[in-house]
Scaffold this motif. Structure first.
Motif, short mmCIF file in Angstrom:
data_model
loop_
_atom_site.label_atom_id
_atom_site.label_comp_id
_atom_site.label_asym_id
_atom_site.label_seq_id
_atom_site.Cartn_x
_atom_site.Cartn_y
_atom_site.Cartn_z
N LEU A 203 -80.11 122.46 -58.34
CA LEU A 203 -81.01 122.19 -59.25
C LEU A 203 -82.34 122.96 -59.50
CD1 LEU A 203 -80.66 118.25 -58.72
CD2 LEU A 203 -79.45 119.57 -60.28
N PRO A 204 -83.19 122.85 -60.36
CA PRO A 204 -84.39 123.79 -60.48
C PRO A 204 -85.38 122.75 -60.01
CG PRO A 204 -83.69 122.61 -62.60
CD PRO A 204 -82.52 122.32 -61.80
N SER A 205 -86.58 123.50 -59.86
CA SER A 205 -87.66 122.95 -59.28
C SER A 205 -88.10 122.08 -60.33
CB SER A 205 -88.84 123.96 -59.42
OG SER A 205 -90.22 123.23 -58.63
N GLY A 206 -88.92 120.81 -59.87
CA GLY A 206 -89.14 119.66 -60.67
C GLY A 206 -88.08 118.66 -60.92
N SER A 207 -86.94 118.81 -60.44
CA SER A 207 -85.83 117.87 -60.50
C SER A 207 -86.02 116.73 -59.66
CB SER A 207 -84.38 118.51 -60.36
OG SER A 207 -84.10 119.44 -61.23
#
Length: 261
Positions: A177-181
């Motif tokens: 998952l990307p940052s901010g997930s």
């Protein structure tokens, strides 16, 4: 909505966690083997199922209100309205939701009941959380992994005992998952009401379902490296954001929401 696989045969000779959960919620999509397990559980098990569901509603509504519009829900269970996509698409109609479960009965209901808002999208894949790569490969067909995604693991990981590497499974999912997930997770406790936990574990074991209830520290390990949002890792009945506080009620389920830095 499309299904990834043709509907396999439903095994009605063995209980399944999704169908026992449906029974505890008062649903009708279960079989005598599931009912037998459910009837032997203490009354608190019904409360826990309801509390789990209510936590999910509050958590994903808050995330949608905070701007999240992509959700990967693993361990979906048999559809029970309002479903996750109905909650988030009411707040953010363009939301995309991928549902996953390993019980064929969920697939049977998915196309009819997990119907998206016209502005958003939903999809369903029959897969097991113990094969996270398969889930991620399918999810990438609908979700944009360059933007934040909310990963929902509601009352799932306590069905993965320690020898099946539950922490590695969750870590694999989070690493994709990307940052901010966000991770949204609830999990049965072994230390809030130890005697009840032992009773529930024993009754499930009679049906051939092995449980891995965990202490607060054990559940906290799933959030390692993430930033827990307030109120932190608490019981499901204590978790809320905004003004819709749940009524004061005892509970034996830990719950938390955390952000990937």
């Amino acid at each position: 909505m499309t299904a990834a696989k043709p509907t396999p045969r439903i095994d009605t000779s063995k209980p399944h966690p999704a169908r026992v959960y449906d029974y505890l919620l008062g649903g009708k999509d279960n079989y005598p083997v599931d009912e037998e397990v459910g009837e032997q559980l203490p009354p608190e098990a019904r409360d826990a199922a309801r509390q789990n569901r209510e936590f999910m509603h509050r958590a994903v509504a808050w995330l949608a209100g905070s701007g999240l519009d992509q959700f990967l829900d693993i361990g979906t269970g048999i559809p029970t309205a309002p479903n996750l996509h109905q909650i988030v698409q009411k707040v953010r109609p363009t939301s995309r939701v991928v549902y996953t479960d390993n019980d064929p009965i969920v697939l049977r209901h998915a196309e009819a009941l997990l119907v998206s808002h016209p502005e958003g999208m939903t999809d369903y894949v029959q897969a097991d959380v113990r094969a996270p790569g398969e889930i991620l490969d399918h999810a990438r067909k609908l979700l944009d992994f360059d933007r934040p995604i909310a990963l929902s693991l509601i009352a799932l990981m306590h069905f993965i005992p320690g020898e099946q590497e539950p922490y590695d499974i969750v870590a694999t999912l989070i690493e994709a998952l990307p940052s901010g997930s966000y991770l949204v997770l609830s999990h049965a406790s072994s230390d809030i009401y130890p005697e009840l936990a032992e009773q529930v574990t024993a009754e499930y074991a009679k049906g051939g379902i092995e449980l891995g209830f965990r202490t607060r520290d054990g559940v906290g390990r799933f959030f390692a490296g993430l930033d827990l949002v307030e109120p932190g890792l608490v019981t499901a009945t204590e978790w809320y954001r905004g003004t819709n506080a749940p009524p004061a009620e005892a509970g034996g389920i830990y719950a938390g929401v955390a952000r990937l830095p």
